[in-house]
Write a protein that holds these residues in place. Structure first.
Motif, mmCIF file in Angstrom:
data_model
loop_
_atom_site.group_PDB
_atom_site.id
_atom_site.type_symbol
_atom_site.label_atom_id
_atom_site.label_comp_id
_atom_site.label_asym_id
_atom_site.label_seq_id
_atom_site.Cartn_x
_atom_site.Cartn_y
_atom_site.Cartn_z
ATOM 1 N N GLY A 16 0.828 -1.195 0.000
ATOM 2 C CA GLY A 16 0.000 0.000 0.000
ATOM 3 C C GLY A 16 0.860 1.242 0.000
ATOM 4 O O GLY A 16 2.073 1.170 0.226
ATOM 5 N N ILE A 17 0.245 2.385 -0.246
ATOM 6 C CA ILE A 17 0.955 3.651 -0.178
ATOM 7 C C ILE A 17 1.519 3.817 1.244
ATOM 8 O O ILE A 17 0.873 3.455 2.225
ATOM 9 N N ALA A 18 2.771 4.264 1.339
ATOM 10 C CA ALA A 18 3.463 4.495 2.622
ATOM 11 C C ALA A 18 3.692 3.213 3.425
ATOM 12 O O ALA A 18 3.836 3.244 4.643
ATOM 13 N N VAL A 116 14.404 -11.518 -10.555
ATOM 14 C CA VAL A 116 13.907 -10.225 -11.024
ATOM 15 C C VAL A 116 12.690 -9.841 -10.198
ATOM 16 O O VAL A 116 11.778 -10.642 -10.001
ATOM 17 N N VAL A 117 12.700 -8.607 -9.725
ATOM 18 C CA VAL A 117 11.580 -8.079 -8.940
ATOM 19 C C VAL A 117 10.863 -7.022 -9.765
ATOM 20 O O VAL A 117 11.456 -6.023 -10.159
ATOM 21 N N MET A 118 9.588 -7.274 -10.050
ATOM 22 C CA MET A 118 8.756 -6.289 -10.729
ATOM 23 C C MET A 118 8.093 -5.443 -9.647
ATOM 24 O O MET A 118 7.189 -5.904 -8.944
ATOM 25 N N ASP A 119 8.588 -4.218 -9.482
ATOM 26 C CA ASP A 119 8.111 -3.312 -8.432
ATOM 27 C C ASP A 119 6.912 -2.544 -8.986
ATOM 28 O O ASP A 119 7.059 -1.579 -9.728
ATOM 29 N N ILE A 120 5.697 -3.007 -8.642
ATOM 30 C CA ILE A 120 4.468 -2.474 -9.256
ATOM 31 C C ILE A 120 3.482 -2.083 -8.151
ATOM 32 O O ILE A 120 2.839 -2.953 -7.558
ATOM 33 N N PRO A 121 3.350 -0.778 -7.871
ATOM 34 C CA PRO A 121 2.450 -0.350 -6.795
ATOM 35 C C PRO A 121 1.021 -0.853 -6.975
ATOM 36 O O PRO A 121 0.377 -1.271 -6.008
ATOM 37 N N TRP A 136 5.004 -10.704 -3.513
ATOM 38 C CA TRP A 136 5.410 -10.304 -2.167
ATOM 39 C C TRP A 136 4.719 -8.989 -1.842
ATOM 40 O O TRP A 136 4.822 -8.029 -2.615
ATOM 41 N N VAL A 137 4.029 -8.942 -0.721
ATOM 42 C CA VAL A 137 3.331 -7.725 -0.302
ATOM 43 C C VAL A 137 4.014 -7.142 0.935
ATOM 44 O O VAL A 137 4.227 -7.847 1.924
ATOM 45 N N VAL A 138 4.354 -5.856 0.850
ATOM 46 C CA VAL A 138 4.878 -5.130 2.013
ATOM 47 C C VAL A 138 3.667 -4.610 2.780
ATOM 48 O O VAL A 138 2.858 -3.845 2.252
ATOM 49 N N SER A 166 -7.999 5.073 -2.035
ATOM 50 C CA SER A 166 -8.068 4.998 -3.503
ATOM 51 C C SER A 166 -7.463 3.701 -4.036
ATOM 52 O O SER A 166 -7.652 3.342 -5.193
ATOM 53 N N GLN A 167 -6.719 2.987 -3.187
ATOM 54 C CA GLN A 167 -6.117 1.711 -3.579
ATOM 55 C C GLN A 167 -6.910 0.554 -2.955
ATOM 56 O O GLN A 167 -7.676 0.745 -2.022
ATOM 57 N N LEU A 168 -6.667 -0.625 -3.502
ATOM 58 C CA LEU A 168 -7.198 -1.842 -2.881
ATOM 59 C C LEU A 168 -6.711 -1.892 -1.434
ATOM 60 O O LEU A 168 -5.568 -1.525 -1.159
#
Length: 202
Positions: A16-18, A116-121, A136-138, A166-168
């Motif tokens: 998520g954001i932040a 390879v890490v696809m960094d996709i917000p 992987w979820v932070v 505004s995000q899931l």
């Protein structure tokens, strides 16, 4: 295609954001993972002199280009913010180019036989789970997201809640994850989790 470590070649990193995803991405990069960053690819897709920027000029006019030849994001934002059709026109220009850039970077990383890490917000929001081998979820609880976002961006409570909403939801992302990285504690705690998590991949 060669497989890395525990039969995983491509990891989707989101959160998520932040939530601290950038901190996690930097740690992974420092430990030999190839990071393919969606935000960087988005900027490359519309950089000065690119075909993407020229197409944006054609569709939206010279007013969205600054004197130095770069994109005037504020002017473009004002056009697309309240108009879904205009936003879709922009997405039709930018998204295919971003995908191509990321795909090329991914293949280059795999050719080096590195994870390879696809960094996709917005990995889940854009339904991109099928493009990676593992997600992987932070994670941090929503109230921590809001606190950190207010502090980081000097936002009011209302503004921070609006952006997070505004995000899931972070809880939903956590449920969909193959691996959860809990970043609600100290930086030391985060690094300890990551140290254990990456052992099979490096």
């Amino acid at each position: 295609m060669s497989k890395v470590g525990v039969n995983v070649t491509v990891i989707g990193l989101t959160g998520g954001i932040a939530s601290g995803k950038s901190t996690v991405a930097k740690y992974l990069a420092d430990n030999g993972f190839i990071i393919v960053d969606a935000d960087i690819a988005s900027r490359k897709a519309v950089e000065a002199g690119s075909s993407g920027l020229e197409e944006i000029r054609t569709v939206f006019g010279d007013g969205v280009i600054q004197e130095d030849g770069t994109l005037n994001r504020k002017a473009l934002g004002e056009i697309i913010f309240k108009d879904k059709n205009q936003r879709e026109k922009l997405n039709a220009i930018v998204h295919p180019r971003v995908r191509d850039i990321m795909e090329a970077e991914k293949e280059a990383g795999l050719a080096l036989d590195k994870p390879v890490v696809m960094d996709i917000p917005l990995l889940f929001e854009n339904r991109l789970e099928h493009t990676v081998d593992e997600v992987w979820v932070v994670y941090v609880p929503k109230e921590v997201q809001i606190e950190r976002l207010m502090a980081r961006n000097q936002l009011s409570l209302e503004e921070a809640v609006s952006r997070v909403s505004s995000q899931l939801s972070i809880e939903e992302k956590k449920q969909k994850a193959d691996k959860v990285i809990d970043n609600s504690g100290s930086l030391q705690s985060l690094y300890h989790q990551l140290e254990l998590l990456i052992q099979p991949y490096v």
